[in-house]
Design a protein around this motif. Structure first.
Motif, PDB file in Angstrom:
ATOM      1  N   ALA A 134     -27.819 -14.266 -43.324  1.00  0.00           N
ATOM      2  CA  ALA A 134     -28.110 -13.398 -42.183  1.00  0.00           C
ATOM      3  C   ALA A 134     -28.206 -11.957 -42.658  1.00  0.00           C
ATOM      4  N   LEU A 135     -29.254 -11.282 -42.244  1.00  0.00           N
ATOM      5  CA  LEU A 135     -29.466  -9.877 -42.587  1.00  0.00           C
ATOM      6  C   LEU A 135     -28.989  -9.010 -41.432  1.00  0.00           C
ATOM      7  N   ASP A 136     -27.911  -8.257 -41.653  1.00  0.00           N
ATOM      8  CA  ASP A 136     -27.499  -7.288 -40.653  1.00  0.00           C
ATOM      9  C   ASP A 136     -28.435  -6.084 -40.746  1.00  0.00           C
ATOM     10  N   LYS A 157     -18.323 -16.994 -44.799  1.00  0.00           N
ATOM     11  CA  LYS A 157     -19.007 -18.033 -45.556  1.00  0.00           C
ATOM     12  C   LYS A 157     -20.514 -17.820 -45.513  1.00  0.00           C
ATOM     13  N   THR A 158     -21.013 -17.349 -44.390  1.00  0.00           N
ATOM     14  CA  THR A 158     -22.419 -16.973 -44.308  1.00  0.00           C
ATOM     15  C   THR A 158     -22.710 -15.907 -45.351  1.00  0.00           C
ATOM     16  N   ARG A 159     -23.836 -16.031 -46.028  1.00  0.00           N
ATOM     17  CA  ARG A 159     -24.267 -14.949 -46.923  1.00  0.00           C
ATOM     18  C   ARG A 159     -24.796 -13.819 -46.040  1.00  0.00           C
ATOM     19  N   VAL A 160     -24.116 -12.703 -46.048  1.00  0.00           N
ATOM     20  CA  VAL A 160     -24.515 -11.568 -45.216  1.00  0.00           C
ATOM     21  C   VAL A 160     -25.134 -10.498 -46.104  1.00  0.00           C
ATOM     22  N   LEU A 161     -26.383 -10.170 -45.819  1.00  0.00           N
ATOM     23  CA  LEU A 161     -27.082  -9.066 -46.475  1.00  0.00           C
ATOM     24  C   LEU A 161     -27.201  -7.915 -45.484  1.00  0.00           C
ATOM     25  N   SER A 162     -27.666  -6.755 -45.972  1.00  0.00           N
ATOM     26  CA  SER A 162     -27.671  -5.580 -45.107  1.00  0.00           C
ATOM     27  C   SER A 162     -28.943  -4.773 -45.249  1.00  0.00           C
ATOM     28  N   MET A 163     -29.453  -4.323 -44.099  1.00  0.00           N
ATOM     29  CA  MET A 163     -30.374  -3.195 -44.024  1.00  0.00           C
ATOM     30  C   MET A 163     -29.517  -1.986 -43.659  1.00  0.00           C
ATOM     31  N   LEU A 164     -29.297  -1.105 -44.583  1.00  0.00           N
ATOM     32  CA  LEU A 164     -28.396   0.027 -44.380  1.00  0.00           C
ATOM     33  C   LEU A 164     -29.027   1.062 -43.455  1.00  0.00           C
ATOM     34  N   ASN A 165     -28.285   1.480 -42.437  1.00  0.00           N
ATOM     35  CA  ASN A 165     -28.827   2.453 -41.491  1.00  0.00           C
ATOM     36  C   ASN A 165     -28.968   3.822 -42.148  1.00  0.00           C
ATOM     37  N   ILE A 166     -30.081   4.477 -41.877  1.00  0.00           N
ATOM     38  CA  ILE A 166     -30.284   5.837 -42.381  1.00  0.00           C
ATOM     39  C   ILE A 166     -29.294   6.811 -41.738  1.00  0.00           C
ATOM     40  N   VAL A 167     -28.779   6.442 -40.551  1.00  0.00           N
ATOM     41  CA  VAL A 167     -27.709   7.223 -39.918  1.00  0.00           C
ATOM     42  C   VAL A 167     -26.393   6.862 -40.592  1.00  0.00           C
ATOM     43  N   GLY A 168     -25.676   7.841 -41.088  1.00  0.00           N
ATOM     44  CA  GLY A 168     -24.447   7.573 -41.817  1.00  0.00           C
ATOM     45  C   GLY A 168     -23.449   6.756 -41.037  1.00  0.00           C
ATOM     46  N   LYS A 169     -23.347   6.995 -39.731  1.00  0.00           N
ATOM     47  CA  LYS A 169     -22.388   6.286 -38.888  1.00  0.00           C
ATOM     48  C   LYS A 169     -22.916   4.940 -38.398  1.00  0.00           C
ATOM     49  N   GLY A 170     -24.149   4.605 -38.756  1.00  0.00           N
ATOM     50  CA  GLY A 170     -24.722   3.342 -38.331  1.00  0.00           C
ATOM     51  C   GLY A 170     -25.071   3.335 -36.858  1.00  0.00           C
ATOM     52  N   MET A 171     -25.107   2.150 -36.277  1.00  0.00           N
ATOM     53  CA  MET A 171     -25.450   2.011 -34.859  1.00  0.00           C
ATOM     54  C   MET A 171     -24.218   2.263 -34.008  1.00  0.00           C
TER      55      MET A 171
END
Length: 439
Positions: A134-136, A157-171
């Motif tokens: 799953a891609l966060d 257990k799920t392989r978690v990948l990330s699209m890193l937010n350009i906003v430092g604090k995220g969503m």
């Protein structure tokens, strides 16, 4: 234009490259190596499933053998006596574990998606629909990614990948996601380069102002780190989808919520905005990102009419969407079956194409030596209702139901207890499993 051509970052980092030895290669067909007196013993054998494996152009009945968490052999007649556990999946479809390209998994005590109550703990909502990766998409930013990694990625257990937010604090919601001063390309790229196996892109979302800075800085961070940017285009009227898709994005960058109808994807004439085709010609990728408010049958059906299918199918999984029209990954995939897209294409858009888009070509396939991430589906026949985000229903005749999910060689979802022993009076089960055991 292929995904390989569009996305220059699809090559895997060296640390991810799989090296398959001659012994593994010799067992790929389940042929002569099975007769060897020194042949390996498999941990798991899935027999007689209809394998759809787009990377390897497989679309036929085969057996899949697993050892040490990896695909060990693929063939038509693998000896079941060599497996510690054998599951007969005859009459069902066997695919690579699904890759959900759009989720929100940074569950926590805050009031938004960033360490917040709108996110979901992945393992409870992935395996039951065949998802193993799953891609966060942007829940965490470059300021709080370490917390996301510690609390969610490292414990799932799920392989978690990330699209890193350009906003430092995220969503983090509200004004925090409008703060241009907290959007820093250099800092985002720095964190992305620290975790190249996990962070596979940069995300911008929910921005409402007139500035192109969120998009431009996301693309800049992606350029520095060698990864794509994913765009949720927000709701600003001053910026146009035409400029975004034909000028701002690079080949391999990803436009999500393509069938939302909220961001200019559909013209007043009822046709798709020509910018979509122009963007695809330039190599921009288009992701479903269904969500609770981003899938409109009017746009999707026009997409069918114009043969504008998505590059990647995804859920935009979060607390609101899972109980609305979206439901889960297999339900979203079934919507495309209802529109008439072939099953093999729907599987490819949920496995191999996402793997390529993310530069993780070790995933989304059933090659010998690849991680043993596998999904087994029933394709039920009947009449099924599929609703969009706006209360409109389309009826379909097919529905994917996840029968079994295997993650790294371990059965993590078993709908009908195929791995369990039949009960009879006096039978004793495995008492090592307790209701509240720590993981």
């Amino acid at each position: 234009m292929s995904l390989r051509t569009r996305a220059p970052w699809v090559a895997l980092p060296a640390v991810l490259t799989l090296v398959v030895g001659a012994s593994a290669a010799s067992s790929a067909t389940g042929g002569a190596s099975d007769a060897s007196p020194t042949a390996v013993t498999y941990d798991l054998l899935l027999r007689r499933g209809h394998v759809i494996d787009p990377k390897n152009n497989r679309d036929k009945v085969l057996d899949i053998a697993v050892k040490n968490g990896k695909i060990a052999a693929v063939g038509s007649k693998i000896d079941p006596s060599r497996a510690k556990q054998t599951i007969d999946v005859k009459g069902r479809y066997l695919t690579p574990g699904l890759i959900d390209m759009h989720t929100h998994l940074f569950r926590g005590p805050e009031d938004a998606y960033s360490d917040g109550v709108l996110g979901l703990p992945p393992d409870g909502f992935t395996f039951r629909s065949g998802v193993t990766t799953a891609l966060d998409t942007g829940s965490a930013g470059w300021e709080n990614f370490e917390l996301f990694k510690k609390n969610i990625i490292d414990t799932s257990k799920t392989r978690v990948l990330s699209m890193l937010n350009i906003v430092g604090k995220g969503m983090a919601g509200g004004d925090k996601e409008q703060d241009l001063d907290n959007m820093n390309a250099a800092e985002a790229a720095k964190v992305a380069k620290k975790y190249p196996e996990i962070i596979r892109g940069i995300k911008t979302a929910h921005y409402e102002g007139p500035s192109w800075a969120p998009v431009e800085r996301s693309v800049e961070a992606g350029e520095i780190a060698g990864i794509p940017a994913m765009i949720d285009f927000g709701s600003a009227k001053e910026r146009t989808i035409e400029e975004l898709l034909t000028e701002k994005l690079r080949p391999g960058d990803i436009y999500s919520h393509v069938y939302s109808g909220l961001r200019g994807e559909l013209g007043e004439d009822g046709k798709l905005n020509p910018a979509l085709a122009a963007g695809r010609e330039r190599g921009v990728l288009f992701d479903v990102g269904h969500g609770g408010g981003s899938f409109d049958w009017n746009v999707a059906m026009e997409g069918k009419k114009e043969a504008f299918w998505p590059d990647t199918i995804s859920t935009d999984l979060h607390v609101t969407s899972m109980n609305a029209g979206m439901k889960d990954m297999s339900n979203v995939m079934s919507k495309f079956l209802a529109m008439g897209q072939p099953l093999k294409d729907v599987i490819e858009e949920s496995t191999w194409k996402p793997a390529q888009a993310l530069g993780r070509k070790d995933l989304g396939n059933l090659s010998v030596g690849s991680p043993a991430d596998i999904a087994v589906f029933d394709l039920d026949k009947g009449t099924f209702g599929y609703t969009d985000s706006f209360g409109l229903r389309v009826d379909g005749k097919q529905k994917l139901v996840t029968e079994l999910t295997v993650r790294a060689g371990e059965v993590v979802w078993d709908l009908n207890g195929r791995t369990a022993k039949p009960w009879k009076p006096g039978a004793v089960g495995d008492k090592t499993h307790t209701e509240h055991a720590a993981p």
